[in-house]
Design a protein around this motif. Structure first.
Motif, mmCIF file in Angstrom:
data_model
loop_
_atom_site.group_PDB
_atom_site.id
_atom_site.type_symbol
_atom_site.label_atom_id
_atom_site.label_comp_id
_atom_site.label_asym_id
_atom_site.label_seq_id
_atom_site.Cartn_x
_atom_site.Cartn_y
_atom_site.Cartn_z
ATOM 1 N N ALA A 93 82.052 38.516 61.885
ATOM 2 C CA ALA A 93 81.604 39.645 62.170
ATOM 3 C C ALA A 93 81.019 40.448 60.679
ATOM 4 C CB ALA A 93 82.585 40.400 63.163
ATOM 5 N N GLU A 94 82.230 40.354 59.697
ATOM 6 C CA GLU A 94 81.947 41.278 58.485
ATOM 7 C C GLU A 94 80.770 40.460 57.882
ATOM 8 O OE1 GLU A 94 86.735 42.298 57.574
ATOM 9 O OE2 GLU A 94 85.793 40.646 56.638
ATOM 10 N N ALA A 95 80.432 39.129 57.884
ATOM 11 C CA ALA A 95 79.460 38.971 57.226
ATOM 12 C C ALA A 95 77.933 39.340 57.668
ATOM 13 C CB ALA A 95 79.324 37.365 57.258
ATOM 14 N N ALA A 118 86.782 47.418 60.674
ATOM 15 C CA ALA A 118 86.810 48.566 60.284
ATOM 16 C C ALA A 118 87.374 49.066 59.031
ATOM 17 C CB ALA A 118 87.119 49.946 61.171
ATOM 18 N N THR A 119 88.520 48.503 58.538
ATOM 19 C CA THR A 119 89.246 48.790 57.327
ATOM 20 C C THR A 119 88.732 47.883 56.008
ATOM 21 O OG1 THR A 119 91.414 48.794 58.561
ATOM 22 C CG2 THR A 119 91.403 48.178 56.162
ATOM 23 N N ASN A 120 87.864 46.892 56.351
ATOM 24 C CA ASN A 120 87.440 46.138 55.155
ATOM 25 C C ASN A 120 85.999 46.836 54.992
ATOM 26 O OD1 ASN A 120 89.552 44.567 54.910
ATOM 27 N ND2 ASN A 120 88.832 42.964 56.222
ATOM 28 N N LEU A 121 85.168 47.352 56.124
ATOM 29 C CA LEU A 121 84.005 48.179 55.701
ATOM 30 C C LEU A 121 84.111 49.489 56.323
ATOM 31 C CD1 LEU A 121 82.157 45.201 57.518
ATOM 32 C CD2 LEU A 121 82.257 45.535 55.050
ATOM 33 N N ARG A 141 97.018 53.526 68.312
ATOM 34 C CA ARG A 141 98.014 53.488 67.139
ATOM 35 C C ARG A 141 97.310 52.796 66.003
ATOM 36 N NH1 ARG A 141 102.050 52.458 70.899
ATOM 37 N NH2 ARG A 141 102.576 50.428 69.913
ATOM 38 N N ASN A 142 96.766 51.708 66.176
ATOM 39 C CA ASN A 142 95.864 50.940 65.239
ATOM 40 C C ASN A 142 94.577 51.280 64.717
ATOM 41 O OD1 ASN A 142 98.298 49.085 64.798
ATOM 42 N ND2 ASN A 142 97.590 48.331 66.893
ATOM 43 N N ILE A 143 93.902 52.081 65.507
ATOM 44 C CA ILE A 143 92.629 52.307 65.205
ATOM 45 C C ILE A 143 92.256 53.917 65.174
ATOM 46 C CG2 ILE A 143 90.294 52.445 66.522
ATOM 47 C CD1 ILE A 143 91.164 49.880 67.820
#
Length: 265
Positions: A93-95, A118-121, A141-143
């Motif tokens: 997905a990131e790619a 979302a953290t990496n992008l 809590r994570n998002i």
């Protein structure tokens, strides 16, 4: 002598913990012992955690978190525990994700997949959905602390209507275990993880069909949908994508035993 933040532990006690976990079938007893020691605040906390783990409760539930794509992801009982193989879904997905893209994570569970993307992008706009209120509480809590949005509901029905036709990336680790195969799963998954996060229907593909069939109406032109599946189900998942009019390919990582089907609108 092993020194923790608030207490010390002698080698004899440490070895007895490892022996206890191993006797209860923990394959990685030594590693789990070290993790439990590192997370316990006192000897009393440690022994309580050991007993809970020895009773069969998954380590991630005992700790209250797991590691996924380098992130600490909160988990709690009743929420699907993200698997290492699903990191391949994130990588794929990131790619394909651009700055400021709208990303939708369906069947989000703990929210791990969307959180990692979302953290990496950091400029990606994340919307995560799950039908289970326990999963929604946990994923929040994570998002939410990274600017994401979490909704409770049935797949696309939970999303804001304004996103229709504007989503750039849809990711889904929808349940894909055939109903009759649930009893063949490892005990930790079978007894402790929610059936709604495991059971994919008679052939395991019921949720995938729902996710993929409606995807073209939510995807922007040129947008992508990525769905985790199994190696043996990949050809069937491919056909579901193709039938929906998507340009489709299969990505495979043998090391992780991970398979992702990718469709372009």
């Amino acid at each position: 002598m092993r020194q923790n933040l608030t207490f010390s532990l002698d080698n004899k006690t440490e070895k007895s913990i490892t022996k206890r976990l191993r006797s209860e079938g923990c394959i990685f007893a030594e590693e789990e012992t070290q993790v439990l020691i590192s997370q316990a605040g006192s000897i009393e906390d440690l022994m309580k955690m050991v007993e809970i783990r020895a009773s069969g409760v998954p380590l991630e539930y005992v700790l209250g978190f797991t590691k996924f794509c380098g992130l600490r992801i909160d988990v709690e009982r009743g929420v699907f525990i993200p698997r290492k193989r699903t990191e391949f879904l994130v990588q794929q997905a990131e790619a394909l994700t651009q700055i400021c893209d709208i990303v939708v994570d369906l069947c989000c569970g703990s929210g791990a997949v969307g959180a990692a993307i979302a953290t990496n992008l950091s400029k990606a706009v994340l919307h995560s959905v799950d039908i289970d209120p326990v999963a929604v509480r946990c994923s929040s809590r994570n998002i939410t602390n990274i600017g994401g949005h979490v909704y409770q509901g049935d797949l696309y029905n939970a999303l804001p209507h304004k996103l229709r036709g504007r989503v750039n990336i849809i990711v889904a680790n929808a349940p894909y275990v055939p109903t009759d195969a649930i009893n063949l799963l490892p005990q930790e998954a079978r007894l402790y993880e929610p059936k709604v996060a495991l059971d994919g229907g008679k052939d395991g593909l019921d949720l995938q069909r729902k996710v993929v069939e409606e995807a073209p109406r939510w995807l922007a032109s040129g947008g992508h949908i990525l769905v985790e599946t199994s190696k043996i189900q990949a050809a069937q998942t491919f056909e579901i994508f193709a039938k929906a009019g998507l340009t489709t390919k299969i990505a495979r990582n043998e090391e992780l035993d991970a398979t992702v089907v990718i469709g372009k609108n």
